[in-house]
Design a protein around this motif. Sequence first.
Motif, mmCIF file in Angstrom:
data_model
loop_
_atom_site.group_PDB
_atom_site.id
_atom_site.type_symbol
_atom_site.label_atom_id
_atom_site.label_comp_id
_atom_site.label_asym_id
_atom_site.label_seq_id
_atom_site.Cartn_x
_atom_site.Cartn_y
_atom_site.Cartn_z
ATOM 1 N N CYS A 157 0.835 -1.205 0.000
ATOM 2 C CA CYS A 157 0.000 0.000 0.000
ATOM 3 C C CYS A 157 0.869 1.254 0.000
ATOM 4 N N LEU A 158 1.899 1.256 0.832
ATOM 5 C CA LEU A 158 2.804 2.408 0.897
ATOM 6 C C LEU A 158 3.546 2.584 -0.426
ATOM 7 N N ARG A 159 3.889 1.480 -1.063
ATOM 8 C CA ARG A 159 4.560 1.541 -2.366
ATOM 9 C C ARG A 159 3.675 2.231 -3.398
ATOM 10 N N MET A 160 2.356 1.931 -3.371
ATOM 11 C CA MET A 160 1.429 2.568 -4.312
ATOM 12 C C MET A 160 1.314 4.067 -4.047
ATOM 13 N N VAL A 161 1.245 4.450 -2.770
ATOM 14 C CA VAL A 161 1.129 5.867 -2.422
ATOM 15 C C VAL A 161 2.391 6.619 -2.850
ATOM 16 N N ALA A 162 3.562 6.015 -2.593
ATOM 17 C CA ALA A 162 4.823 6.642 -2.985
ATOM 18 C C ALA A 162 4.890 6.826 -4.501
ATOM 19 N N LYS A 163 4.454 5.822 -5.248
ATOM 20 C CA LYS A 163 4.448 5.909 -6.713
ATOM 21 C C LYS A 163 3.484 6.994 -7.189
ATOM 22 N N TYR A 164 2.363 7.151 -6.508
ATOM 23 C CA TYR A 164 1.389 8.196 -6.852
ATOM 24 C C TYR A 164 2.049 9.572 -6.774
ATOM 25 N N TYR A 165 2.937 9.751 -5.783
ATOM 26 C CA TYR A 165 3.632 11.033 -5.628
ATOM 27 C C TYR A 165 4.936 11.099 -6.420
ATOM 28 N N GLY A 166 5.210 10.052 -7.226
ATOM 29 C CA GLY A 166 6.328 10.129 -8.166
ATOM 30 C C GLY A 166 7.600 9.431 -7.763
ATOM 31 N N LYS A 167 7.571 8.629 -6.722
ATOM 32 C CA LYS A 167 8.784 7.931 -6.294
ATOM 33 C C LYS A 167 8.574 6.421 -6.338
ATOM 34 N N HIS A 168 9.612 5.712 -6.768
ATOM 35 C CA HIS A 168 9.511 4.253 -6.856
ATOM 36 C C HIS A 168 10.353 3.605 -5.763
ATOM 37 N N TYR A 169 9.711 2.743 -4.987
ATOM 38 C CA TYR A 169 10.407 1.951 -3.973
ATOM 39 C C TYR A 169 9.991 0.488 -4.121
ATOM 40 N N THR A 170 10.925 -0.415 -3.882
ATOM 41 C CA THR A 170 10.586 -1.832 -3.957
ATOM 42 C C THR A 170 9.847 -2.243 -2.687
ATOM 43 N N THR A 171 9.050 -3.283 -2.819
ATOM 44 C CA THR A 171 8.342 -3.809 -1.651
ATOM 45 C C THR A 171 9.331 -4.272 -0.593
ATOM 46 N N GLU A 172 10.447 -4.849 -1.038
ATOM 47 C CA GLU A 172 11.454 -5.352 -0.094
ATOM 48 C C GLU A 172 12.013 -4.217 0.759
ATOM 49 N N PHE A 173 12.317 -3.077 0.137
ATOM 50 C CA PHE A 173 12.862 -1.926 0.867
ATOM 51 C C PHE A 173 11.861 -1.437 1.913
ATOM 52 N N LEU A 174 10.608 -1.307 1.522
ATOM 53 C CA LEU A 174 9.569 -0.828 2.441
ATOM 54 C C LEU A 174 9.263 -1.861 3.516
ATOM 55 N N ARG A 175 9.370 -3.134 3.156
ATOM 56 C CA ARG A 175 9.130 -4.205 4.126
ATOM 57 C C ARG A 175 10.165 -4.140 5.244
ATOM 58 N N GLU A 176 11.428 -3.960 4.862
ATOM 59 C CA GLU A 176 12.493 -3.890 5.860
ATOM 60 C C GLU A 176 12.293 -2.713 6.811
ATOM 61 N N ASN A 177 11.834 -1.578 6.256
ATOM 62 C CA ASN A 177 11.664 -0.375 7.066
ATOM 63 C C ASN A 177 10.373 -0.370 7.873
ATOM 64 N N SER A 178 9.472 -1.306 7.572
ATOM 65 C CA SER A 178 8.234 -1.393 8.354
ATOM 66 C C SER A 178 8.293 -2.530 9.375
ATOM 67 N N TYR A 179 9.449 -3.214 9.431
ATOM 68 C CA TYR A 179 9.697 -4.248 10.438
ATOM 69 C C TYR A 179 8.605 -5.314 10.418
ATOM 70 N N ILE A 180 8.424 -5.896 9.235
ATOM 71 C CA ILE A 180 7.378 -6.904 9.059
ATOM 72 C C ILE A 180 7.743 -8.182 9.800
ATOM 73 N N THR A 181 6.731 -8.871 10.305
ATOM 74 C CA THR A 181 6.928 -10.147 10.986
ATOM 75 C C THR A 181 6.068 -11.196 10.294
ATOM 76 N N ARG A 182 6.077 -12.424 10.830
ATOM 77 C CA ARG A 182 5.262 -13.486 10.246
ATOM 78 C C ARG A 182 3.765 -13.170 10.357
ATOM 79 N N GLU A 183 3.408 -12.324 11.333
ATOM 80 C CA GLU A 183 2.006 -11.929 11.508
ATOM 81 C C GLU A 183 1.630 -10.740 10.638
ATOM 82 N N GLY A 184 2.598 -10.168 9.939
ATOM 83 C CA GLY A 184 2.306 -9.007 9.097
ATOM 84 C C GLY A 184 2.967 -7.765 9.648
#
Length: 729
Positions: free
Chosen positions: A19-46
Amino acid sequence: MSKFPFYQQFDAMDCGPTCLRMVAKYYGKHYTTEFLRENSYITREGVSLLGISDAAEAIGMRSMGVKITFQQLRNEAPLPCIVHWGQEHFVVVHQLKKGKVCVADPAFGRVEYTEKEFCEKWISTVSGGEEKGICLLLQPTPEFYQSEDDKVKRTGFQFVFNYLKPYKKLVIQLILGFFLGSCIQLVLPFLTQSVVDIGINNQDIGFIYLVLIAQLVLFISRMSVEFIRSWILLHISTRINISIISDFLIKLMKLPLGFFDSKMIGDILQRIEDHDRIERFLTAQSIGVLFSVFNLVVFAIVLAIYSWTIFLIFMVGSVLYFVWIYVFMKRRRELDFKRFSKLSENQSKLIQIINGMQEIKLNNYEKQKRWEWERVQAGLFKVSVKSLSLQQYQDAGSVVINETKNIIIIIIAATSVVNDGLSFGAMLAIQYIIGQMNTPLRQLIGFMHTAQDAKISLERLAEIHDKKDESEAGKSYLRNLPENKGITISDLVFQYEGPRSPKVLNHINLEIPEKKTTAIVGTSGSGKTTLIKLLLGFYPPVAGDIKIGGTRLANYSPQMWRDNCGVVMQDGFIFSDSIAKNIVVNDELIDQERLLNAVKMANIQEYIEALPLSYNTKIGQEGVGLSQGQKQRILIARAIYKSPEYLFFDEATNALDANNEKMIMENMDKFSAGKTVVVVAHRLSTVKNADQIIVLEIGEIVERGTHEELIAKQGKYYQLVKNQLELGN
């Protein structure tokens, strides 16, 4: 709807970062899901809303988590924003129009809901008499536009085609086979025409027999070429499949253990199955499509020689056919992601049911677990129904286009024959050519589908291949232990799930002297096992340092460090293999003397040698079942066999009876002389002889000293010992 950028989530737990990747792209920036996943501290529960907020602020966006009404969402909230959906998912609301809410759902695509439908899924609480839902408002700051996009790493087709390079000779043989088969097919329409126009018209039965014999020879030749080509394809495809999966496993084994904390088993297994689609694309489809195109071009030229009108009709019909198929490609991709998610969940549920059968039956939980699995099957069925419907719409349109094209061609050809513009033999030849051209067309459509499947699989695999290895490439690691082998822990802090999660270890300062035994005790959840894992290099510290002889642990080769560590974890794993191979896991040649010493020290020699196959007895999930005590003794023998400089025991004897424990501890005292030992244990008998005892409480050191010193203090350690002795009585 179509202008808002959309990305599909790769995994069931990826909705927040996507979702954050889509919002960032809307404002003109491209980020990979992996990069955003690492910065959101994802766990097995999400991921939590706070985790998404952390990732958003890491890329320069201003975020605010709010609980608001639908009217506030409509009138005050800046769009796009991320909303909490159905108490278990995140979606992006990007537009509100009269009576409609436009949502980008990373699991299902762009969707329009009525206000009522939207509120049913979004509203989560009633506050002050108003129904409210949770929402994360996002707006870019100047830093967002100044920061560089995340570099997009993709494992594309060029990377995959490298797997064909070792088989150049076989590929050339395949090409020659395809070329020869095409030439044989090209001759057949002319033979058909000659049978009718010359043999039948002239009533020359000898000529007809001659042509038919020639056709028979060509047919046998073509079949021979096909057989040889199939064997070559089998050889190449098998080798490539093994290579791709092997490379994937190599990459998996290079990843840090933290990766496996946030990945479900089913997801990893489903990625491995994805390799089949890449292999099919590489072999049968990629090579075959070259000759489909070749056949199409050659037969198209022949058809144009016979009749330009028929040629143009065929080309127009074929273009319409391709356009019709292309229309369905996007929806087909979305369904593929849904199927992957459901298949991953299915794999995980089945593994849980099989591995947890004992607990399921003990707790009479059979129906509930079966119902869970059946709900997954219902989801899979829904995806299959949608896929079938899509395929039927696609096939229906394709049949209409193709049959209409064929009927028009037959009418024109028949009219030409009636008007004497075309011979009857030529008409039959044209029909044969049309049939031969339709086959490559279908193969090209199949190639489009296979290429799309392979591309989707590559995107999912790229996620794994682009992750950082445990050992950094190009970094010069120390590969020998220092003379001073003592361990120093300075101001160590660790959290599993990012800066907002609880501190499992908090400002730990500790000296572990070499050639001494250090025991770590404390209540459950105090951080003892986590400390052992950090000492073994499973995770990097959030703050602080771990040093070996004054040099940071991160500067030593992880492989070298673990080679020098004998480890028994409380959740240690027994492989489905022989007892000998379970003790000697890293040597092809077994040192019989060391093996015998290890089983003696672990007090399991008598049990092993009483078995019919002795050390060759197969144990583990597919072999002889072991008790928890026997399992622990095998793990202890495994650690002893390595003859390491360091020994780490995490509740290594908690499943043993008193007699076994006493004998093993006496043996370990002899074996560990001159080694650095760290023991995590609850039992007094295991820790009382340690050179120092560390008491952990909620991630902090509250006491340290010898057994006698700590008993004299009558503090936390005293209470632990007292409770244990009372429990024993």
